[in-house]
Design a protein around this motif. Structure first.
Motif, PDB file in Angstrom:
ATOM      1  N   UNK A   1       5.498  -4.946 -12.520  1.00 50.15           N
ATOM      2  CA  UNK A   1       5.905  -3.289 -11.832  1.00 50.15           C
ATOM      3  C   UNK A   1       4.751  -2.412 -11.879  1.00 50.15           C
ATOM      4  N   UNK A   2       5.354  -1.109 -11.123  1.00 51.12           N
ATOM      5  CA  UNK A   2       3.992  -0.101 -10.715  1.00 51.12           C
ATOM      6  C   UNK A   2       3.660  -0.653  -9.641  1.00 51.12           C
ATOM      7  N   UNK A   3       2.618   0.728  -9.809  1.00 47.88           N
ATOM      8  CA  UNK A   3       1.360   0.687  -8.542  1.00 47.88           C
ATOM      9  C   UNK A   3       0.464  -0.551  -8.584  1.00 47.88           C
ATOM     10  N   UNK A   4      -0.526  -0.981  -9.910  1.00 48.39           N
ATOM     11  CA  UNK A   4      -0.473  -1.902  -9.768  1.00 48.39           C
ATOM     12  C   UNK A   4       0.207  -3.661  -8.901  1.00 48.39           C
ATOM     13  N   UNK A   5       0.895  -3.604  -9.719  1.00 45.34           N
ATOM     14  CA  UNK A   5       1.912  -4.880  -8.746  1.00 45.34           C
ATOM     15  C   UNK A   5       2.281  -4.807  -7.324  1.00 45.34           C
TER      16      UNK A   5
ATOM     17  N   UNK B   1       0.979  -1.471   0.290  1.00 45.81           N
ATOM     18  CA  UNK B   1       0.136  -0.281   0.004  1.00 45.81           C
ATOM     19  C   UNK B   1       0.796   1.412   0.528  1.00 45.81           C
ATOM     20  N   UNK B   2       1.796   1.466   0.807  1.00 42.11           N
ATOM     21  CA  UNK B   2       3.037   2.623   0.530  1.00 42.11           C
ATOM     22  C   UNK B   2       3.567   2.956  -0.617  1.00 42.11           C
ATOM     23  N   UNK B   3       4.364   1.482  -1.793  1.00 39.54           N
ATOM     24  CA  UNK B   3       4.102   1.929  -2.362  1.00 39.54           C
ATOM     25  C   UNK B   3       3.230   2.101  -3.745  1.00 39.54           C
ATOM     26  N   UNK B   4       1.988   1.660  -3.751  1.00 36.18           N
ATOM     27  CA  UNK B   4       1.377   2.242  -4.722  1.00 36.18           C
ATOM     28  C   UNK B   4       0.343   3.499  -4.206  1.00 36.18           C
ATOM     29  N   UNK B   5       0.895   3.548  -3.165  1.00 34.12           N
ATOM     30  CA  UNK B   5       0.021   5.105  -3.005  1.00 34.12           C
ATOM     31  C   UNK B   5       1.104   6.063  -3.594  1.00 34.12           C
TER      32      UNK B   5
ATOM     33  N   UNK C   1      -6.110 -14.001  -2.221  1.00 31.46           N
ATOM     34  CA  UNK C   1      -4.892 -13.897  -2.410  1.00 31.46           C
ATOM     35  C   UNK C   1      -4.437 -13.921  -4.142  1.00 31.46           C
ATOM     36  N   UNK C   2      -5.695 -14.381  -4.960  1.00 33.09           N
ATOM     37  CA  UNK C   2      -5.071 -15.074  -6.269  1.00 33.09           C
ATOM     38  C   UNK C   2      -5.372 -14.004  -6.805  1.00 33.09           C
ATOM     39  N   UNK C   3      -6.762 -13.240  -6.540  1.00 35.27           N
ATOM     40  CA  UNK C   3      -6.551 -11.938  -7.333  1.00 35.27           C
ATOM     41  C   UNK C   3      -5.583 -11.233  -7.594  1.00 35.27           C
ATOM     42  N   UNK C   4      -5.041 -11.286  -6.132  1.00 33.26           N
ATOM     43  CA  UNK C   4      -3.607 -10.201  -5.478  1.00 33.26           C
ATOM     44  C   UNK C   4      -2.424 -10.480  -6.534  1.00 33.26           C
ATOM     45  N   UNK C   5      -2.388 -12.170  -6.689  1.00 32.79           N
ATOM     46  CA  UNK C   5      -1.217 -12.609  -7.760  1.00 32.79           C
ATOM     47  C   UNK C   5      -1.714 -12.857  -8.705  1.00 32.79           C
ATOM     48  N   UNK C   6      -2.855 -12.541  -9.009  1.00 33.07           N
ATOM     49  CA  UNK C   6      -3.000 -12.334 -10.565  1.00 33.07           C
ATOM     50  C   UNK C   6      -2.625 -11.151 -11.129  1.00 33.07           C
ATOM     51  N   UNK C   7      -2.778  -9.333 -10.361  1.00 30.33           N
ATOM     52  CA  UNK C   7      -2.789  -8.929 -11.146  1.00 30.33           C
ATOM     53  C   UNK C   7      -0.631  -8.616 -10.564  1.00 30.33           C
ATOM     54  N   UNK C   8      -0.386  -9.263  -9.597  1.00 24.60           N
ATOM     55  CA  UNK C   8       0.922  -9.208  -9.701  1.00 24.60           C
ATOM     56  C   UNK C   8       1.893  -9.668 -11.551  1.00 24.60           C
ATOM     57  N   UNK C   9       1.538 -10.981 -11.412  1.00 24.97           N
ATOM     58  CA  UNK C   9       1.665 -11.170 -12.980  1.00 24.97           C
ATOM     59  C   UNK C   9       1.281 -11.080 -14.363  1.00 24.97           C
ATOM     60  N   UNK C  10      -0.042 -10.111 -13.828  1.00 27.58           N
ATOM     61  CA  UNK C  10      -0.476  -9.270 -15.539  1.00 27.58           C
ATOM     62  C   UNK C  10       1.248  -8.023 -15.074  1.00 27.58           C
ATOM     63  N   UNK C  11       0.535  -7.409 -14.002  1.00 23.31           N
ATOM     64  CA  UNK C  11       1.191  -6.123 -14.422  1.00 23.31           C
ATOM     65  C   UNK C  11       2.249  -6.543 -12.946  1.00 23.31           C
TER      66      UNK C  11
END
Length: 556
Positions: free
Chosen positions: A131-135, A27-31, A119-129
Motif C-alpha cells: 500500500x501507499x506511494x511505494x506500491x 505514477x499518478x498515484x505515487x505523485x 518488472x522484477x524490482x517493481x513487483x518486489x516493491x509491490x510485495x514488500x509495500x
C-alpha cells in the motif's frame, strides 16, 4: 495469416496498452498531492504550462491524464483557462516521447537486460509495500518494463508478417494515398483510444518494412488527430470548462495535422538536412520519432501567440450549462479517476453551494416579524430548496464515483470532511423547510409573545449568521444555545400561565428548536469548509489569496 501471428499482434498490443495504463496509474498515484503542487506551482504563466505539460506527459506517458488534471484545476479555480491551454499544448508535445522509446527499441536494444529487471524490482516493491506511494511506484516500474516488452513483441510480430507474406514496402503516393494512411492512423486511435498505441504500431510496422516512411508519417498524423476522440468523449455531459479544454485540444490537433500534411515533404527534407549537418545516421524509426516531435512543436509555435484570443473564444462558449443553477459547476467524471485532484473541485462546489444556503436562511428568517407575510413566493422558495438538495446529491454521487485504488490517508480525510459539510448543508435545508412551514402555520396567530420574543429570537439567529467578525464557532454555538434555552423557558412559563394555548406553545418551541439546529449545522459547515480550504491551499499567488477568503467573503 496464422493464428499464432494474430495472437502475437494482439498480445503485443495488449501488453503495450496494459503497460501504459500501469505507468499512468502508478505514477499518478505515487505523485499524489505532489501532482497538484507541480501543476499549480509550475503553471503560473502559459509558457510554464507548456513546459510542465510536456514534462508530466513524458513521465506518465498519457496526455489524457495530464489534460484531465488541468481540467480539474480549472474547475477548482486553481488554474485559469489560459494556463490550462498551455498544459494542453505541452502534453501534445510530451506524447512524442512514446515514439522515441519505440524507436530506441527498434535499434535492437537488449530488452531483457533492463526491462525484465524493472518488472522484477517493481513487483518486489509491490510485495514488500502493498500500500501507499511505494506500491504505486512499483506498479509504474512494472509498467515501464512491460512497455518495452510489448513493443518488442509487436516488432517481432510485424517482422513475421513481412516474412510470411513477403510484403513489399507500401508508400503513400498522391493525395489519396496520404489520406488513406491518415485514416488508418485515425481509426487505430479510435479503436485503441490511445495515440501512443497507434504510434507504437506505426513505428514498429515501419521498422519492419510493412509500410514506407511517408505512409507511416501520414498514419502518425492520423493518430495525433484521433487522440481528440478521448477528449470529446470525456467532455460529454461534463462541465463547461471540460468542454472548453476538449475543444482546445481538437483545434490544436486538427490544426497541427493540417499543417503537417501541407508541409510533409519539407519536414523530412529538414530532418534529412539536420541529420547530415550534425553527422547523424537516423533510421526510419528515428526519422518518424523526429517527425512527430517537429510537427507538434511547430503546432505549439503557431498557436501559442494566439493563446489569449483562443482563451477569449472558448470562455464565451458553453455557458448554457453554467446557467442551470441545479447542475454542479465544478464536478465532472473526467477527474473522478484522480481523487487528490477531485478534492479541489468538490471544495469549490461546496463553496458555491454555501451562498445559496445563506440566501435561503435570510429569506426564511428575515421576515420583519413572525406575524408578517413572507414576501417570497412559496413555489419559488421550494424550487430553491430543491436546487440545493440536488446539488448536495450530486456531491455525494461524485464522491461515490471516485477511484478508490491507492487512496491516500490525507485524501480520505478530506473526502470525509467534504461529505460532512455536504450533510450539514443538506440538514440546513431540511430545517429551513420545517421552519418555513411552522412560520406560515403560525402566521394567523395574533399574540404579543410572537412579535416580541420569538421574532427577536429569529433576528438574533440572523445576527449570528451575518456576524462578520472572526468570532469563535464554539462561542457562537453557546450564544445561540443560551438564547434558545431562555426563549424556551419563557414559552413554557407563558403556557403554564395560560397566556398561550398548549398547541401554540408546542409549535413555537418546535420552531425555535428547528432554528437552533439549523444555525448549528450552518456554523459547523462553515468551520469545516474554511478549514479544508486552508489545508488544500491553492496554486498561483492570486488563487492562494482567494482560497484564504472564507465563504463569508462570497456571501457578503
Amino acid at each position: 495469416m496464422s493464428m499464432s501471428l494474430i495472437g502475437s499482434l494482439l498480445g503485443g498490443l495488449g501488453l503495450f496498452l496494459l503497460a501504459v495504463g500501469m505507468m499512468t496509474d502508478g505514477l499518478r498515484a505515487a505523485a499524489g498531492s505532489s501532482l497538484r503542487q507541480i501543476l499549480s506551482d509550475w503553471t503560473d504563466t502559459p509558457f510554464k504550462g507548456v513546459v510542465s505539460g510536456f514534462c508530466m506527459t513524458a513521465i506518465v506517458q498519457s496526455s489524457s491524464a495530464v489534460t484531465v488534471a488541468s481540467i480539474g484545476f480549472v474547475n477548482a479555480g486553481l488554474l485559469s483557462m489560459k494556463q490550462a491551454l498551455g498544459i494542453v499544448y505541452g502534453s501534445n508535445v510530451g506524447t512524442t516521447i512514446t515514439g522515441w522509446l519505440v524507436a530506441f527499441v527498434g535499434i535492437k536494444l537488449n530488452i531483457q537486460a533492463f526491462a525484465l529487471p524493472l518488472i522484477g524490482v517493481g513487483m518486489m516493491i509491490r510485495l514488500l509495500k502493498p500500500k501507499g506511494r511505494e506500491a504505486s511506484f512499483g506498479l509504474a516500474l512494472v509498467g515501464f518494463g512491460l512497455f518495452f516488452v510489448g513493443v518488442e513483441v509487436l516488432n517481432e510480430s510485424f517482422e513475421g508478417l513481412v516474412f510470411a507474406f513477403d510484403i513489399s514496402k507500401y508508400t503513400a503516393e498522391g493525395i489519396s494515398g496520404v489520406l488513406t494512411f491518415l485514416a488508418i492512423g485515425l481509426v487505430m486511435t479510435l479503436l485503441t483510444q490511445s495515440s501512443s498505441a497507434s504510434i507504437a504500431i506505426t513505428i514498429t510496422a515501419a521498422l519492419s518494412d510493412v509500410v514506407g516512411l511517408h505512409a507511416a508519417a501520414a498514419m502518425i498524423i492520423g493518430a495525433n488527430v484521433g487522440t481528440t476522440s478521448t477528449a470529446i468523449l470525456a467532455s460529454i455531459g461534463a462541465t463547461a470548462n471540460a468542454k472548453r479544454v476538449a475543444v482546445a485540444q481538437v483545434i490544436f490537433n486538427l490544426g497541427t495535422g493540417v499543417v503537417a500534411l501541407l508541409i510533409l515533404p519539407f519536414i523530412f527534407l529538414l530532418i534529412e538536412y539536420t541529420c547530415k549537418l550534425f553527422g547523424l545516421s537516423a533510421d526510419i524509426g528515428m526519422s518518424l520519432a523526429l517527425f512527430h516531435t517537429v510537427f507538434n512543436v511547430l503546432g505549439v509555435a503557431l498557436v501559442f501567440p494566439l493563446n489569449s484570443q483562443m482563451t477569449a473564444f472558448l470562455e464565451a462558449r458553453f455557458r448554457a450549462r453554467e446557467e442551470k443553477s441545479s447542475l454542479p459547476k465544478y464536478l465532472d467524471r473526467t477527474i473522478a479517476a484522480t481523487p487528490v485532484l477531485a478534492v479541489n473541485a468538490l471544495v469549490k462546489e461546496l463553496d458555491s453551494i454555501a451562498p445559496k444556503v445563506h440566501h435561503l436562511i435570510l429569506t426564511i428568517l428575515d421576515a420583519n416579524s413572525l406575524d408578517s407575510t413572507n414576501k417570497e413566493n412559496p413555489t419559488h422558495l421550494n424550487d430553491e430548496l430543491s436546487i440545493v438538495r440536488n446539488l448536495s446529491m450530486e456531491v455525494s454521487k461524485f464522491i461515490a464515483s471516485l477511484e478508490r485504488t491507492a487512496l491516500s490517508d490525507d485524501t480520505s480525510k478530506h473526502l470525509a470532511t467534504i461529505l460532512r459539510i455536504d450533510q450539514y448543508f443538506l440538514s440546513c435545508v431540511n430545517h429551513l423547510e420545517h421552519i418555513d412551514q411552522k412560520r406560515r402555520k403560525l402566521h394567523s396567530v395574533d399574540l404579543e409573545i410572537l412579535s416580541k420574543t420569538v421574532t427577536a429570537y429569529l433576528a438574533f439567529a440572523v445576527e449570528i449568521i451575518e456576524d462578520r467578525h472572526e468570532r469563535n464557532t464554539d462561542d457562537s454555538l453557546l450564544r445561540i444555545q443560551s438564547k434558545h434555552d431562555l426563549i424556551k423557558t419563557l414559552l413554557l412559563k407563558e403556557g403554564a400561565e395560560g397566556k398561550l394555548s398548549f398547541d401554540v406553545m408546542l409549535d413555537l418551541i418546535e420552531l425555535i428548536g428547528e432554528v437552533l439546529r439549523m444555525v448549528q449545522q450552518w456554523l459547523k459547515a462553515l468551520k469545516h469548509l474554511n478549514r479544508i480550504q486552508e489545508e488544500i491551499g491553492s496554486g498561483s499567488k492570486d488563487n492562494q489569496v482567494a482560497a484564504q477568503n472564507d465563504v463569508k467573503s462570497q456571501i457578503y
